[in-house]
Scaffold this active site. Structure first.
Site, short mmCIF file in Angstrom:
data_model
loop_
_atom_site.label_atom_id
_atom_site.label_comp_id
_atom_site.label_asym_id
_atom_site.label_seq_id
_atom_site.Cartn_x
_atom_site.Cartn_y
_atom_site.Cartn_z
N LYS A 18 -50.47 33.73 2.56
CA LYS A 18 -50.93 32.61 3.39
C LYS A 18 -49.86 32.22 4.43
CE LYS A 18 -51.70 30.08 -0.34
NZ LYS A 18 -51.44 31.08 -1.40
N ARG A 93 -56.80 22.69 -2.61
CA ARG A 93 -56.64 23.54 -3.81
C ARG A 93 -57.51 23.09 -4.96
NH1 ARG A 93 -51.06 26.58 -4.11
NH2 ARG A 93 -50.40 26.08 -2.03
N ARG A 132 -39.69 38.54 -4.63
CA ARG A 132 -39.33 37.76 -3.42
C ARG A 132 -37.94 37.14 -3.57
NH1 ARG A 132 -43.32 33.30 -1.18
NH2 ARG A 132 -43.42 32.73 -3.37
N ARG A 165 -37.03 31.64 -5.56
CA ARG A 165 -37.72 30.35 -5.69
C ARG A 165 -37.90 30.03 -7.17
NH1 ARG A 165 -42.90 29.87 -1.64
NH2 ARG A 165 -43.94 29.16 -3.52
N ARG A 176 -48.96 29.88 -12.19
CA ARG A 176 -49.55 29.63 -10.85
C ARG A 176 -50.84 30.42 -10.67
NH1 ARG A 176 -44.74 31.48 -7.42
NH2 ARG A 176 -46.00 31.02 -5.57
P1 AP5 Z 1 -46.45 34.39 1.28
O1 AP5 Z 1 -46.80 34.59 2.69
O2 AP5 Z 1 -45.45 33.34 0.94
O3 AP5 Z 1 -47.77 34.16 0.42
P2 AP5 Z 1 -48.44 32.83 -0.02
O4 AP5 Z 1 -49.85 33.12 -0.28
O5 AP5 Z 1 -48.12 31.74 0.97
O6 AP5 Z 1 -47.65 32.63 -1.40
P3 AP5 Z 1 -46.84 31.42 -1.96
O7 AP5 Z 1 -46.04 31.97 -3.08
O8 AP5 Z 1 -46.06 30.65 -0.93
O9 AP5 Z 1 -48.07 30.55 -2.34
P4 AP5 Z 1 -48.40 29.46 -3.33
O10 AP5 Z 1 -49.77 29.16 -2.93
O11 AP5 Z 1 -48.19 29.72 -4.77
O12 AP5 Z 1 -47.26 28.43 -3.01
P5 AP5 Z 1 -47.11 27.25 -1.95
O13 AP5 Z 1 -45.79 27.41 -1.35
O14 AP5 Z 1 -48.29 27.14 -1.08
O15 AP5 Z 1 -46.00 35.79 0.69
C1 AP5 Z 1 -45.54 35.94 -0.63
C2 AP5 Z 1 -44.58 37.11 -0.67
O16 AP5 Z 1 -45.27 38.30 -0.33
C3 AP5 Z 1 -43.43 36.99 0.35
O17 AP5 Z 1 -42.28 37.55 -0.21
C4 AP5 Z 1 -43.92 37.82 1.54
O18 AP5 Z 1 -42.89 38.36 2.30
C5 AP5 Z 1 -44.72 38.90 0.84
N1 AP5 Z 1 -45.85 39.39 1.64
C6 AP5 Z 1 -46.75 38.66 2.34
N2 AP5 Z 1 -47.65 39.46 2.93
C7 AP5 Z 1 -47.32 40.73 2.58
C8 AP5 Z 1 -47.90 42.01 2.86
N3 AP5 Z 1 -49.00 42.13 3.62
N4 AP5 Z 1 -47.31 43.11 2.31
C9 AP5 Z 1 -46.21 42.99 1.54
N5 AP5 Z 1 -45.61 41.81 1.24
C10 AP5 Z 1 -46.17 40.69 1.75
O19 AP5 Z 1 -47.13 26.00 -2.93
C11 AP5 Z 1 -46.08 25.80 -3.87
C12 AP5 Z 1 -46.45 24.70 -4.84
O20 AP5 Z 1 -46.66 23.46 -4.14
C13 AP5 Z 1 -47.74 24.90 -5.64
O21 AP5 Z 1 -47.53 25.72 -6.78
C14 AP5 Z 1 -48.07 23.45 -6.02
O22 AP5 Z 1 -47.25 23.02 -7.06
C15 AP5 Z 1 -47.69 22.69 -4.78
N6 AP5 Z 1 -48.80 22.51 -3.84
C16 AP5 Z 1 -48.95 23.08 -2.61
N7 AP5 Z 1 -50.10 22.71 -2.03
C17 AP5 Z 1 -50.72 21.89 -2.93
C18 AP5 Z 1 -51.97 21.22 -2.94
N8 AP5 Z 1 -52.81 21.31 -1.90
N9 AP5 Z 1 -52.29 20.49 -4.02
C19 AP5 Z 1 -51.46 20.39 -5.08
N10 AP5 Z 1 -50.26 21.01 -5.14
C20 AP5 Z 1 -49.90 21.76 -4.08
#
Ligand code: AP5
Length: 220
Positions: A18, A93, A132, A165, A176
């Protein structure tokens, strides 16, 4: 679709890409974005009132409560420039978040026009998240994979530190992914009748994934 009508939510399991896709799409379209995960991590690092409240939840891979998230997103959306489209990375979410988002956007007269559903296998998500590392302290932060030896060497040669992280530890990744399946995946059924879901294969080269998204929107 005109750029100021790009009202998009990026959706998909942890690791689907994302945030990575958000960066590509911001270069392509004149839109603004909000990553709720990044925003929460910054609050936690800064030790703000919100950050202190959510720090432990983030480390456990649990969701922050709906009330807090909805108030945050409302404030952000109400302050958006009217001539810009927007992209939400990580919101909504839960079903209550999706319902509240619809209500806020209807009040603002700017309903969602697209939900990008990034599809990725669990094994690939675990590989990406487990490997990562953030190259920290040597210029702009760079996200790399621990198996990418060249990138690791480059980071260390610059005097950088490889930081993991807190929520990328194996047990938290599992948590997660379970939270996603239980609380977030049902949103797909919520949005289906709106006819705005674009499902995209999130595997392969990140640029190719971005092309699939752009193609999906630009043919609308
Ligand atoms: P990345 O681009 O970071 O993927 P992502 O889907 O954003 O994954 P996240 O780990 O950031 O998502 P998440 O949803 O668990 O956490 P968030 O930060 O939103 O890529 C991931 C990895 O893959 C990277 O190393 C990247 O380089 C690699 N990659 C990407 N594309 C690739 C490709 N095509 N090929 C190879 N490698 C690739 O949220 C964190 C926390 O915040 C949540 O757990 C929750 O506690 C809280 N939170 C956030 N939003 C809410 C909400 N709306 N409600 C309640 N709690 C929330």
């Amino acid at each position: 679709m005109p750029d100021n009508r790009m009202h998009i939510a990026l959706f998909g399991p942890p690791g689907a890409g994302k945030s990575t896709q958000s960066k590509f799409l911001l270069k392509r379209w004149p839109i603004v974005s909000l990553s709720t995960g990044k925003m929460l991590r910054e609050e936690a690092a800064a030790g703000t009132e919100l950050g202190l409240k959510v720090r432990e939840l983030l480390g456990r891979g649990e969701l922050v409560d709906d009330e807090t998230m909805i108030a945050t997103i409302r404030k952000w959306l109400e302050n958006l420039p009217p001539d810009k489209g927007f992209l939400l990375d990580g919101f909504p979410r839960t079903i209550p978040q999706a319902e509240a988002l619809d209500e806020i956007l209807n009040e603002l007269g700017r309903p969602l026009t697209g939900v990008v559903n990034l599809k990725l296998s669990v094994s690939e998500a675990v590989y990406r998240l487990g490997g990562r590392r953030i190259c920290y302290g040597a210029g702009p932060e760079e996200i790399i994979h621990i198996n990418d030896e060249e990138a690791v060497d480059r980071c260390l040669a610059r005097g950088g530190l490889l930081v993991q992280r807190a929520d990328d530890l194996p047990n938290v990744i599992v948590k997660r992914l379970n939270v996603y399946e239980g609380e977030t995946e049902p949103l797909l059924a919520y949005y289906r009748p709106h006819n705005i879901v674009l499902t995209v294969d999130a595997s392969g080269d990140p640029e190719a994934v971005a092309q699939r998204i752009v193609f999906g929107f630009e043919k609308k």
